[in-house]
Every structure is written in structure tokens, then in C-alpha cells.
Design an enzyme around this catalytic site. Structure first.
Site, PDB file in Angstrom:
ATOM      1  N   ASN A   1       0.713  -1.072   0.038  1.00 21.04           N
ATOM      2  CA  ASN A   1       0.426  -0.107  -0.399  1.00 21.04           C
ATOM      3  C   ASN A   1       0.656   1.367   0.161  1.00 21.04           C
ATOM      4  O   ASN A   1       0.708   2.235   0.210  1.00 21.04           O
ATOM      5  CB  ASN A   1      -0.949  -0.230   0.883  1.00 21.04           C
ATOM      6  CG  ASN A   1      -2.044  -0.782   1.059  1.00 21.04           C
ATOM      7  OD1 ASN A   1      -2.360  -1.581   0.023  1.00 21.04           O
ATOM      8  ND2 ASN A   1      -2.196  -2.190   2.204  1.00 21.04           N
TER       9      ASN A   1
ATOM     10  N   SER B   1     -11.472   0.083  -0.630  1.00 20.65           N
ATOM     11  CA  SER B   1      -9.955  -1.281  -0.396  1.00 20.65           C
ATOM     12  C   SER B   1      -9.850  -2.045  -1.092  1.00 20.65           C
ATOM     13  O   SER B   1      -8.322  -2.913  -1.994  1.00 20.65           O
ATOM     14  CB  SER B   1     -10.021  -1.587   1.390  1.00 20.65           C
ATOM     15  OG  SER B   1     -10.702  -2.434   1.503  1.00 20.65           O
TER      16      SER B   1
ATOM     17  N   ASP C   1     -14.077   6.662   5.874  1.00 19.12           N
ATOM     18  CA  ASP C   1     -13.091   6.319   6.141  1.00 19.12           C
ATOM     19  C   ASP C   1     -12.211   6.045   4.688  1.00 19.12           C
ATOM     20  O   ASP C   1     -11.802   6.111   3.582  1.00 19.12           O
ATOM     21  CB  ASP C   1     -13.132   4.359   5.958  1.00 19.12           C
ATOM     22  CG  ASP C   1     -11.663   4.147   6.674  1.00 19.12           C
ATOM     23  OD1 ASP C   1     -10.834   4.260   6.142  1.00 19.12           O
ATOM     24  OD2 ASP C   1     -11.991   2.792   6.576  1.00 19.12           O
TER      25      ASP C   1
HETATM   26  N1  PLP Z   1      -9.661   0.939   6.900  1.00 28.60           N
HETATM   27  C1  PLP Z   1      -9.725   0.705   5.631  1.00 28.60           C
HETATM   28  C2  PLP Z   1     -10.396   0.737   4.380  1.00 28.60           C
HETATM   29  C3  PLP Z   1      -8.839  -0.042   5.699  1.00 28.60           C
HETATM   30  O1  PLP Z   1      -8.159  -0.130   4.328  1.00 28.60           O
HETATM   31  C4  PLP Z   1      -7.696  -0.557   6.333  1.00 28.60           C
HETATM   32  C5  PLP Z   1      -5.934  -1.282   5.914  1.00 28.60           C
HETATM   33  O2  PLP Z   1      -6.210  -1.832   5.557  1.00 28.60           O
HETATM   34  C6  PLP Z   1      -8.073   0.111   7.847  1.00 28.60           C
HETATM   35  C7  PLP Z   1      -9.483   0.929   7.632  1.00 28.60           C
HETATM   36  C8  PLP Z   1      -7.431  -0.320   8.836  1.00 28.60           C
HETATM   37  O3  PLP Z   1      -6.029   0.496   8.983  1.00 28.60           O
HETATM   38  P1  PLP Z   1      -5.174   0.318   9.708  1.00 28.60           P
HETATM   39  O4  PLP Z   1      -3.855  -0.392   8.287  1.00 28.60           O
HETATM   40  O5  PLP Z   1      -4.006   2.194  10.105  1.00 28.60           O
HETATM   41  O6  PLP Z   1      -5.352  -0.417  11.045  1.00 28.60           O
END
Ligand code: PLP
Length: 375
Positions: A37, A171, A196
Site C-alpha cells: 500500500n 480497499s 474512512d
Molecule cells: N479502513 C480501511 C478501508 C482499510 O483498508 C484499512 C486497512 O487495510 C483500515 C481501515 C485499517 O487501517 P490500519 O491498517 O491503519 O489499521
């Protein structure tokens, strides 16, 4: 085998039978990265690493760890200053830091919507959003992916205060949420939009402030979650919104209250990463250019999901089939990973391809052609 291990083995056996058994593997750095990523290459930037190390030496907080929860011994002036800076970057009244996006989502959704309220979430929401809702006393229902009509219908049927949860960049499919339309619908029905921004932080917006800010919607979206472990190349997350939102989370969000505060090195890294991006903002355009090369070469191939972001998914249904396809690409020198069910719905298994600023044009063309050869 002990009784416990027999119990565990039953579930593991099912995973193996379904071709969905997961195991940890070290990254093979001889392969070309089409998987991490690290969209903008900040995680691997020696210049940023040097900046972080230099800044760390100058911060007045001579401890290796934060030593406690923010509400006990884990608060310090640098973390408060950093939160003010993040609030400025994201054009919000306040920001509250978390050690991960997962924790930030758990904090918001487990505490803000209450019993009698309704959470409406996009069916393609990340696992952290789904897990967070399981901790909430509010009812929760999904709406069809990016479908404004379905969302509006469900808002009209909802009880109590209504919270609508979306991702600005999805994602797995890499498509964008129609934030303009969704924020309009939420304002019209007095619903609260929660966005998000995990995969848009750094990648969109002046200063890397994400898609909502780029679209000028920051004031229309009362709760925004940004993460720093993806485009920003470091680690951690923050929730931004009103002063009341910050006070509320400090008082009621259990995943914030009952955990050790982020250490100073993490916080320095976040701030220095934004400082670095300020003078390298052209990386955003380089990324979009590379995505364009990839998409044009694949020429609307029917297996490619239609998203415009750096996340590009190539659908190969079936865990076994997608694993084999990933192996073929890895043998050709590309680090491309299969995404299996149950991480995605059965039948929508895919190769999740991430385009980066540091992928060269010839690498991108070679991968695109290798994908065409698979289809
Ligand atoms: N929200 C989304 C859309 C994500 O893809 C991810 C991680 O893959 C997260 C939240 C979680 O973030 P973190 O990796 O900082 O825990």
C-alpha cells in the site's frame, strides 16, 4: 494432540480444504512491488527516513514508549501539537490520534451511534468497519455498493440518529465513493456521514488531505478517519471532526481509553511524512499517470474492476484459480497477491494490484501484458 489443538485443527482443516488457509510469508524483495500500500513510495524513501531520525533527536520527550493510556501517563506535548497540525491539514476543528485505522474505526462506531440509532454501511466496507459495528449497540444494515437510491430508501426506513459509513476509496475494488451525492443525501435527511479515508490519505488533496478535502466536502462530513500506514508510508491514524467529537471519543471510546498511547517516534514519523509530502506533492500526479498507463494497456478488459485509483483488481474467481494466477505472475518477477474468499465474497476472488509512483513504465506495461496473457 491436545483437545485444544484438535479443536483448532478442525477449523484449520476446513480452511485448507477450501484453499483459503493463510500463512505468513516474508516479502521477496527481488520481485517488483505491485502489492504494497506504499502508493507514493514514502515507506521506502531514505530521505524521509533521515528526516524522521533527525527530528526524533530534537523532540523533548526522552522516553522510548508512551508509558500509558492518553488519559493517564501517555499524553505529551508533542502528540497534542501533532493533533493540532493534523486538524489543520484535514481542515477540521480537531483531530485525535490512534495507533491504527482499525482502532480508529472501532472507536468511532462502537461509541458514537447508540442503542436505538441506525448505522447504514456500504456492502463493500472494510472488515474494521464491520467489526466495529459488532461492538455497537446501534442496529446496522448494509446498502448496495455506491448506490444512492438504495441508501436514500434505507435512510427513510431507519430509526433514531442515522450514521452512514463509506470509504472514499474502496480497499478491494479501488473505486471511489460518490461523496458529493452521498453528502447531499445525508444533509437532506439529517444523517451523519462517516468517511474512512484510509486509501485516499496522502494520495488525494492538497497536502495529502484526502478525497473529501479535495472535493471541498470537509465541512459537510462530520466524521472522517485518516490512516497513515498506506499512502503516508508510516503508521497510525486519526479521527477528525468537531471539538465535541474529540471530547466524546476521549470520554466514551473504549479502544481509545484502554490502550497505550502512540509513542513519540510514531507521531514524529506521521508529521514528518506530511512535511515531506508538502515538497513532493508531484508524487500524486505521477501516481495517477502510472494508473492511466496500466488501465490504457488493459484497455477495459472485462476482468478488470473499473476503479480509477491506484488499487486495481483483476477478477479470477475461485481460490485455487486466483492463487495459481498469482504464482504465474510471481514466477515472472511481479509481486502480485491473490485475495481469497472469505476476505472477498466467494466468486469475486481477485488479484489486487497496486500501482505505485516507483513502478517504471516498462514494469507496468510488462505486468499489464502478463495479465492479458492470463485472460
Ligand atoms: N479502513 C480501511 C478501508 C482499510 O483498508 C484499512 C486497512 O487495510 C483500515 C481501515 C485499517 O487501517 P490500519 O491498517 O491503519 O489499521
Amino acid at each position: 494432540m491436545s483437545d485444544l489443538n484438535k479443536l483448532l485443527e478442525e477449523s484449520l482443516h476446513k480452511r485448507k480444504k477450501d484453499d483459503s488457509f493463510r500463512s505468513l510469508k516474508l516479502v521477496d524483495s527481488s520481485l517488483i512491488d505491485f502489492s504494497s500500500n506504499d502508493y507514493l513510495g514514502l515507506a521506502q524513501s531514505p530521505a524521509l527516513r533521515e528526516r524522521i531520525q533527525e527530528k526524533h533527536k530534537t523532540v523533548e520527550y526522552p522516553k522510548n514508549g508512551s508509558t500509558g493510556s492518553r488519559l493517564l501517563t501517555g499524553n505529551y506535548s508533542f502528540i497534542e501539537e501533532a493533533e493540532q497540525e493534523l486538524a489543520n491539514i484535514f481542515n477540521a476543528e480537531s483531530a485525535l490520534l490512534f495507533s491504527s485505522g482499525y482502532n480508529a474505526n472501532l472507536s468511532v462506531l462502537s461509541s458514537v451511534p447508540k442503542r436505538g440509532d441506525t448505522i447504514l454501511y456500504d456492502e463493500k466496507s472494510h472488515a474494521s468497519i464491520k467489526d466495529a459495528m459488532r461492538l455497537s449497540l446501534a442496529k446496522h444494515y448494509s446498502f448496495r455498493h455506491n448506490d444512492a437510491d438504495d441508501l436514500e430508501k434505507k435512510i427513510q426506513q431507519a430509526e433514531g440518529s442515522v450514521f452512514v459509513v463509506v470509504e472514499s476509496v474502496y480497499s478491494m475494488d479501488g473505486d471511489l465513493c460518490p461523496l458529493n451525492i452521498f453528502s447531499f443525501i445525508c444533509l437532506k435527511h439529517n444523517a451523519h456521514l462517516v468517511v474512512d479515508e484510509a486509501h485516499s490519505t496522502g494520495v488525494y488533496g492538497a497536502l495529502g488531505s484526502g478525497l473529501s478535502c479535495q472535493l471541498g466536502l470537509d465541512k459537510a462530513i462530520p466524521i472522517r478517519i485518516y490512516t497513515f500506514g498506506k499512502g503516508m508510508g508510516v503508521h497510525g491514524a486519526c479521527v477528525v471532526g468537531s471539538k465535541q467529537l474529540k471530547d466524546y471519543l476521549i470520554n466514551f471510546a473504549r479502544p481509545f481509553i484502554y490502550t497505550t498511547a502512540p509513542d513519540v517516534h510514531s507521531v514524529v514519523s506521521i508529521i514528518e511524512s506530511f512535511e515531506y509530502l508538502k515538497s513532493h506533492i508531484h508524487l500524486q500526479a505521477t501516481l495517477q499517470e502510472n494508473v492511466k498507463i496500466f488501465k490504457e494497456t488493459l484497455n477495459n478488459n472485462s476482468l478488470l474492476t473499473p476503479g480509477e485509483s491506484a488499487i486495481q483488481s483483476f477478477l479470477i474467481p475461485g481460490n485455487n484459480a486466483v492463487k495459481k494466477a498469482a504464482q504465474t505472475l510471481q514466477q515472472k518477477g511481479f509481486d502480485v497477491r491473490p485475495i481469497l474468499s472469505p476476505t472477498v465474497a466467494s466468486g469475486s476472488e481477485r488479484l489486487r494490484i497496486i500501482i505505485h509512483t516507483y513502478n517504471t513504465k516498462s514494469e507496468i506495461l510488462a505486468l499489464a501484458n502478463a495479465l492479458l496473457a492470463l485472460s
